[in-house]
Design a protein around this motif. Structure first.
Motif, PDB file in Angstrom:
ATOM      1  N   LEU A  11     -48.152 -16.943  35.536  1.00  0.00           N
ATOM      2  CA  LEU A  11     -47.205 -15.750  35.547  1.00  0.00           C
ATOM      3  C   LEU A  11     -45.798 -15.724  34.725  1.00  0.00           C
ATOM      4  N   VAL A  12     -45.734 -15.171  33.653  1.00  0.00           N
ATOM      5  CA  VAL A  12     -44.615 -15.198  32.937  1.00  0.00           C
ATOM      6  C   VAL A  12     -44.068 -13.651  32.558  1.00  0.00           C
ATOM      7  N   LEU A  18     -46.565 -19.582  27.186  1.00  0.00           N
ATOM      8  CA  LEU A  18     -47.518 -20.179  27.895  1.00  0.00           C
ATOM      9  C   LEU A  18     -48.270 -21.118  26.940  1.00  0.00           C
ATOM     10  N   THR A  19     -48.825 -22.393  27.258  1.00  0.00           N
ATOM     11  CA  THR A  19     -49.858 -23.173  26.604  1.00  0.00           C
ATOM     12  C   THR A  19     -50.891 -23.527  27.578  1.00  0.00           C
ATOM     13  N   LEU A  20     -52.092 -23.066  27.005  1.00  0.00           N
ATOM     14  CA  LEU A  20     -53.461 -23.335  27.583  1.00  0.00           C
ATOM     15  C   LEU A  20     -54.002 -24.484  27.022  1.00  0.00           C
ATOM     16  N   SER A  21     -54.758 -25.219  27.825  1.00  0.00           N
ATOM     17  CA  SER A  21     -55.486 -26.351  27.655  1.00  0.00           C
ATOM     18  C   SER A  21     -56.851 -26.427  28.070  1.00  0.00           C
ATOM     19  N   ASN A  83     -46.969 -17.382  22.418  1.00  0.00           N
ATOM     20  CA  ASN A  83     -45.483 -16.965  22.364  1.00  0.00           C
ATOM     21  C   ASN A  83     -45.322 -15.596  22.430  1.00  0.00           C
ATOM     22  N   SER A  84     -44.177 -15.044  22.673  1.00  0.00           N
ATOM     23  CA  SER A  84     -43.985 -13.515  22.650  1.00  0.00           C
ATOM     24  C   SER A  84     -44.961 -12.881  23.246  1.00  0.00           C
ATOM     25  N   LEU A  85     -45.310 -13.432  24.565  1.00  0.00           N
ATOM     26  CA  LEU A  85     -46.400 -12.570  25.518  1.00  0.00           C
ATOM     27  C   LEU A  85     -45.837 -11.223  25.607  1.00  0.00           C
TER      28      LEU A  85
END
Length: 118
Positions: A11-12, A18-21, A83-85
């Motif tokens: 949650l942001v 956020l970074t997803l892997s 970025n800039s979500l």
């Protein structure tokens, strides 16, 4: 026994990052293409970004300039820097891998949830 495992969702607030892997394991070799799809409430799953083993990238128009896909071929991992979500980015995000050995094989992860608050 091929497995794709995503991590990094959460949650942001709007404007955050956020970074997803995604880690691929098992008898998968080196996938020709790895990427990310997402499914928002009330919508079908759509491509977000993809990258070939030769580093050719493809981005959906709504995320161009905001999201960046990267890949570690030696470790069979793929990442998505977001970025800039925006609230409209809220969706389940799914890792995808495509292998072309004699025939095409496609694999999917279980998904990770990204929620962006206004």
């Amino acid at each position: 026994q091929v497995q794709l495992v995503e991590s990094g969702g959460g949650l942001v607030q709007a404007g955050g990052s956020l970074t997803l892997s995604c880690a691929a394991s098992g008898d998968i070799g080196r996938p020709n293409t790895m990427g990310w799809y997402r499914r928002a409430p009330g919508k079908q799953r759509e491509l977000v970004a993809s990258m070939t083993s030769g580093s050719t990238t493809n981005y959906a128009d709504p995320v161009k300039g905001r999201f960046t896909i990267s890949r570690d071929n030696a470790k069979n991992m793929v990442y998505l820097q977001m970025n800039s979500l925006e609230p409209k980015d809220t969706a389940g995000y799914y890792c995808n891998a495509e292998v072309r050995r004699v025939r095409i094989s496609t694999y999917w992860g279980q998904g990770t949830q990204v929620t962006v608050s206004s």
